[in-house]
Enzyme design. Sequence first.
Site, PDB file in Angstrom:
ATOM      1  N   LYS A 156      13.502  -5.572  22.260  1.00  0.00           N
ATOM      2  CA  LYS A 156      14.421  -6.489  22.906  1.00  0.00           C
ATOM      3  C   LYS A 156      15.182  -5.916  24.027  1.00  0.00           C
ATOM      4  O   LYS A 156      15.140  -4.518  24.274  1.00  0.00           O
ATOM      5  CB  LYS A 156      15.614  -6.858  21.818  1.00  0.00           C
ATOM      6  CG  LYS A 156      15.191  -7.639  20.814  1.00  0.00           C
ATOM      7  CD  LYS A 156      16.082  -7.995  19.584  1.00  0.00           C
ATOM      8  CE  LYS A 156      15.620  -8.783  18.235  1.00  0.00           C
ATOM      9  NZ  LYS A 156      15.383 -10.103  18.920  1.00  0.00           N
TER      10      LYS A 156
ATOM     11  N   ARG B 221       9.431 -14.405  10.555  1.00  0.00           N
ATOM     12  CA  ARG B 221       8.684 -15.308  10.001  1.00  0.00           C
ATOM     13  C   ARG B 221       7.684 -14.572   9.203  1.00  0.00           C
ATOM     14  O   ARG B 221       7.005 -15.384   7.914  1.00  0.00           O
ATOM     15  CB  ARG B 221       8.033 -16.221  10.917  1.00  0.00           C
ATOM     16  CG  ARG B 221       6.998 -15.555  11.894  1.00  0.00           C
ATOM     17  CD  ARG B 221       6.887 -16.352  13.297  1.00  0.00           C
ATOM     18  NE  ARG B 221       8.011 -16.572  13.946  1.00  0.00           N
ATOM     19  CZ  ARG B 221       8.230 -17.113  15.174  1.00  0.00           C
ATOM     20  NH1 ARG B 221       7.144 -17.842  15.551  1.00  0.00           N
ATOM     21  NH2 ARG B 221       9.371 -17.178  15.723  1.00  0.00           N
TER      22      ARG B 221
END
Length: 503
Positions: A279, A353
């Site tokens: 990130k 996920r």
Amino acid sequence: MSTDLHVEGGSPATAETDAVVVGLLPASGDDSAPRLAPGAEDVGEAFRDADAALPALLAIAGASGKADEVVKLPTRGAITAPLLVAVGLGDVEANGAPGHEAVRRASGAAARALAGTGSAVSTLGRIDLAAAAEGTLLGAYTFTDYRSNGAGRAPVGRVGLLADGAHGDAAEILRAATGVAQAVRTARDLVNTPPNDLFPETFAARARELAEAAGIEVEVLAGDELAEGGYGGVLGVGQGSSRGPRLVRLRYSGGAAPRATVALIGKGVTFDTGGISIKPAANMDHMTSDMGGAAAVIAATVAAARLELPVAVTATVPMAENMPSATAYRPGDVLRMYGGRTVEVLNTDAEGRLILADAIARAAEDAPDYLIETSTLTGAQQIALGLRTAGVMGSDEFRDRVAALGRATGEDAWAMPLPPHLRGELDSRVADIANVTGTRWGGMLVAGTFLREFVPADLPWAHIDIAGPSFHTGAPYGYTTKGGTGVPVRTLVAVLSDIAANG
């Protein structure tokens, strides 16, 4: 330090306390002054007896009755308490009364304004006792564990909520509301704990401590147990960190005759760098909150037990730290998930996920009647719905039920679709499915579509994306303080209570 909350009777005008809280409504008709909300009649009469019209005095002090507005006024002997705290409720609902959330927010704003005060009495309990209790405890929340010598302004010490016969069993109402608020505070504490102290091992230990204190069965898997169990998603995401992943299972029986069985699942990424797909540095510190879903699920399960809800709950909570290192998983890797499905990793920052897929597949083996999963899953949720509204996806009927109950609790939630065409965009060239698509569009819905692949077709389920609502970085408002918000604990408890009542 926590605020002591209790119900009391009598008149607020003669209460022996440091402050009295009253509600205000906006001016009506040609009036220029705000109106006292129901429950504050005794205080208004006492000021009239002292030749002072309270609404006019408050208007001079700048009060208008708008939501979250707080005005303090010295009473100068008009009532026994030396300080009056008037808090705005905003516009009334169609029935002419302030809504639950208005009372909750006003109570929270008052509690924040009373920080450092020894005691107070609130007339807002006469409007809605449960909402006043929740708002007060949440607004009074502080997290000072990491301040030197515990420095920081102490919350208000004691708050008496005025109630009358219209509230029925006030003690039971207060017990239930306090149980929910304490669960939210627990989730906030977990989210606000920095990641150097809250990592998978210590997070699992905290979950065990909370669960065992509530009489809940606990199972924690780590290392070889995860490998032998086939938890490829949890292991893949966690393999880049020196602090190994965990899978926590909490089981609350629901008492002698549970109405239904519910599987709760929460994302527990204790810190998310994005892994190899790292990130940007800006605001990466916010990723200390990436376990907000897990915190909410643990707290809600404990609340269900403490409230003795007649519904069996099994929480499955995967915990991992997503770090870049020589051992980290890579874009291009293929992971074999719990149950045998394979996933091609195209982006290591779509890690939530992956651990959730393992947890969903495992939870489904228990054949629950309902499955609810919540996670700080996608930045796309914030783009689509902002920072205060959770996106709810899943099977249509249950999705809508969860979203409606979320809104009823004051945790804004909105039902979102899972368009069938999105599944094709997750096709992989080498595996059963890829973890992201090649486009930037509909990211929140794509994540929900991915999770749906691991849910049995006949199982009512809901996925709650709380990427925005779970962590507040702006100025406090209402009962929402900076940092972890505890969303969606109240939604989860409301859904469990509704299932307990209606199946």
